[in-house]
Design a protein around this motif. Structure first.
Motif, mmCIF file in Angstrom:
data_model
loop_
_atom_site.group_PDB
_atom_site.id
_atom_site.type_symbol
_atom_site.label_atom_id
_atom_site.label_comp_id
_atom_site.label_asym_id
_atom_site.label_seq_id
_atom_site.Cartn_x
_atom_site.Cartn_y
_atom_site.Cartn_z
ATOM 1 N N GLU A 139 0.827 -1.206 0.000
ATOM 2 C CA GLU A 139 0.000 0.000 0.000
ATOM 3 C C GLU A 139 0.862 1.257 0.000
ATOM 4 O OE1 GLU A 139 -2.695 -0.147 3.258
ATOM 5 O OE2 GLU A 139 -3.825 -1.851 2.464
ATOM 6 N N LYS A 140 1.929 1.225 0.802
ATOM 7 C CA LYS A 140 2.824 2.385 0.867
ATOM 8 C C LYS A 140 3.507 2.620 -0.473
ATOM 9 C CE LYS A 140 3.805 2.381 5.838
ATOM 10 N NZ LYS A 140 4.826 2.216 6.893
ATOM 11 N N LYS A 141 3.940 1.520 -1.106
ATOM 12 C CA LYS A 141 4.575 1.639 -2.414
ATOM 13 C C LYS A 141 3.585 2.201 -3.434
ATOM 14 C CE LYS A 141 8.057 -2.035 -2.005
ATOM 15 N NZ LYS A 141 8.475 -3.365 -2.492
ATOM 16 N N ASP A 142 2.335 1.719 -3.356
ATOM 17 C CA ASP A 142 1.320 2.186 -4.288
ATOM 18 C C ASP A 142 1.016 3.664 -4.063
ATOM 19 O OD1 ASP A 142 -0.493 1.503 -6.422
ATOM 20 O OD2 ASP A 142 -2.123 1.762 -4.995
ATOM 21 N N GLU A 143 0.947 4.066 -2.789
ATOM 22 C CA GLU A 143 0.706 5.476 -2.468
ATOM 23 C C GLU A 143 1.846 6.354 -2.977
ATOM 24 O OE1 GLU A 143 0.143 5.607 1.721
ATOM 25 O OE2 GLU A 143 -1.870 4.713 1.650
ATOM 26 N N GLU A 144 3.085 5.880 -2.824
ATOM 27 C CA GLU A 144 4.241 6.634 -3.300
ATOM 28 C C GLU A 144 4.218 6.770 -4.817
ATOM 29 O OE1 GLU A 144 7.909 8.705 -3.164
ATOM 30 O OE2 GLU A 144 6.325 8.313 -1.707
ATOM 31 N N LYS A 146 3.861 10.324 -6.910
ATOM 32 C CA LYS A 146 4.797 10.758 -7.948
ATOM 33 C C LYS A 146 4.070 11.014 -9.270
ATOM 34 C CE LYS A 146 8.963 8.569 -6.114
ATOM 35 N NZ LYS A 146 10.017 7.546 -6.334
ATOM 36 N N GLU A 147 3.098 10.158 -9.580
ATOM 37 C CA GLU A 147 2.333 10.345 -10.810
ATOM 38 C C GLU A 147 1.551 11.667 -10.759
ATOM 39 O OE1 GLU A 147 -0.157 6.979 -11.452
ATOM 40 O OE2 GLU A 147 1.489 5.675 -12.127
ATOM 41 N N ALA A 148 0.956 11.945 -9.577
ATOM 42 C CA ALA A 148 0.186 13.187 -9.423
ATOM 43 C C ALA A 148 1.094 14.403 -9.560
ATOM 44 C CB ALA A 148 -0.508 13.194 -8.063
ATOM 45 N N GLU A 149 2.278 14.307 -8.962
ATOM 46 C CA GLU A 149 3.234 15.426 -9.066
ATOM 47 C C GLU A 149 3.669 15.633 -10.511
ATOM 48 O OE1 GLU A 149 6.369 14.409 -6.407
ATOM 49 O OE2 GLU A 149 5.308 15.092 -4.608
ATOM 50 N N GLN A 150 3.895 14.521 -11.214
ATOM 51 C CA GLN A 150 4.323 14.615 -12.600
ATOM 52 C C GLN A 150 3.229 15.209 -13.477
ATOM 53 O OE1 GLN A 150 7.462 13.878 -13.863
ATOM 54 N NE2 GLN A 150 6.598 14.906 -15.670
ATOM 55 N N LYS A 151 1.986 14.790 -13.240
ATOM 56 C CA LYS A 151 0.869 15.315 -14.024
ATOM 57 C C LYS A 151 0.667 16.810 -13.763
ATOM 58 C CE LYS A 151 -1.683 11.003 -14.628
ATOM 59 N NZ LYS A 151 -2.907 10.233 -14.310
ATOM 60 N N LEU A 152 0.871 17.206 -12.495
ATOM 61 C CA LEU A 152 0.758 18.621 -12.162
ATOM 62 C C LEU A 152 1.831 19.429 -12.887
ATOM 63 C CD1 LEU A 152 -0.506 20.922 -10.536
ATOM 64 C CD2 LEU A 152 1.027 20.325 -8.638
ATOM 65 N N ALA A 153 3.061 18.883 -12.897
ATOM 66 C CA ALA A 153 4.157 19.565 -13.586
ATOM 67 C C ALA A 153 3.875 19.656 -15.088
ATOM 68 C CB ALA A 153 5.472 18.815 -13.340
ATOM 69 N N ASP A 154 3.294 18.576 -15.643
ATOM 70 C CA ASP A 154 2.977 18.573 -17.071
ATOM 71 C C ASP A 154 1.894 19.611 -17.390
ATOM 72 O OD1 ASP A 154 4.811 16.566 -17.385
ATOM 73 O OD2 ASP A 154 3.320 14.946 -17.335
#
Length: 217
Positions: free
Chosen positions: A49-54, A58-66
């Motif tokens: 679960e922790k790995k999935d949350e991480e 990261k995906e959310a941060e990347q999408k925000l940056a995009d």
């Protein structure tokens, strides 16, 4: 070192029976070993679960940056054509990751569910040459429960409290052609038995008639 497992409660030495519990796979295990295994699975699930949350973070941060990149490009007067190219490049970056995640989930489900259910079906008497057809019926009626335990569903898709033994006993009554005939072996054993029984039953009245005629002389 884990204590031995048993197929039925009757196999457990009487003095040790209070210390044993039946697992989702029908096997009887020592409660202490079962508790340790449950705790191990909980820790593994928590880690996953922790790995999935991480990963999601990261995906959310990347999408925000995009999104910010595209917004900045628009503010600078970049053409729609160029924006489409940027979007296509970003989509190409995400596709392999999404495919890999999907593949991993499928492989994990096969390992935790499909392979286990297949082994239980064979153990319950489903014939090896009919297991693929049987799994088309069995798999939609099974799922993963808490801490990766197996649960069984009725024909409406509702989760039941059935054990593996109870589920396969019901399946054997409903679809006996998947199972080896008791008293025979291999495909077609049950068919041969039924034919013999029918012939004997049909011949019995004729035999009685002949006996009656002979008795008249």
């Amino acid at each position: 070192m884990p204590l031995p497992t048993f197929a039925t409660e009757a196999d457990i030495p009487e003095a040790f029976r209070p210390e044993y519990v039946q697992g989702a796979d029908g096997q009887w295990r020592c409660k202490a070993d079962d508790e340790i295994e449950v705790e191990r699975k909980k820790r593994q699930d928590l880690l996953n679960e922790k790995k999935d949350e991480e990963r999601k973070r990261k995906e959310a941060e990347q999408k925000l940056a995009d999104a910010q990149r595209i917004a900045e490009a628009k503010a600078k007067g970049v053409s729609e054509e160029e924006l489409q190219r940027i979007r296509a490049d970003l989509a190409a970056q995400y596709t392999p990751v999404e495919q890999e995640n999907s593949t991993l989930k499928s492989e994990l489900r096969k390992l935790k569910l499909t392979d286990r259910v297949r082994a239980l079906a064979l153990k319950a008497g489903v014939m090896a040459d009919r297991i693929d057809d049987a799994m088309l019926v069995i798999e939609p009626r099974t799922d993963l429960g808490d801490v990766d335990g197996l649960v069984f569903k009725n024909e409406k898709g509702e989760v039941t409290a059935q054990s593996a033994d109870q589920f396969f006993a019901d399946l054997k009554n409903a679809k006996p052609y998947f199972f080896a005939f008791e008293g025979g072996s291999g495909s077609g054993s049950s068919g041969s038995s039924r034919t013999t029984t029918t012939t004997t039953t049909a011949a019995a009245p004729d035999a009685r008639k002949r006996a009656a005629v002979l008795g008249a002389f």
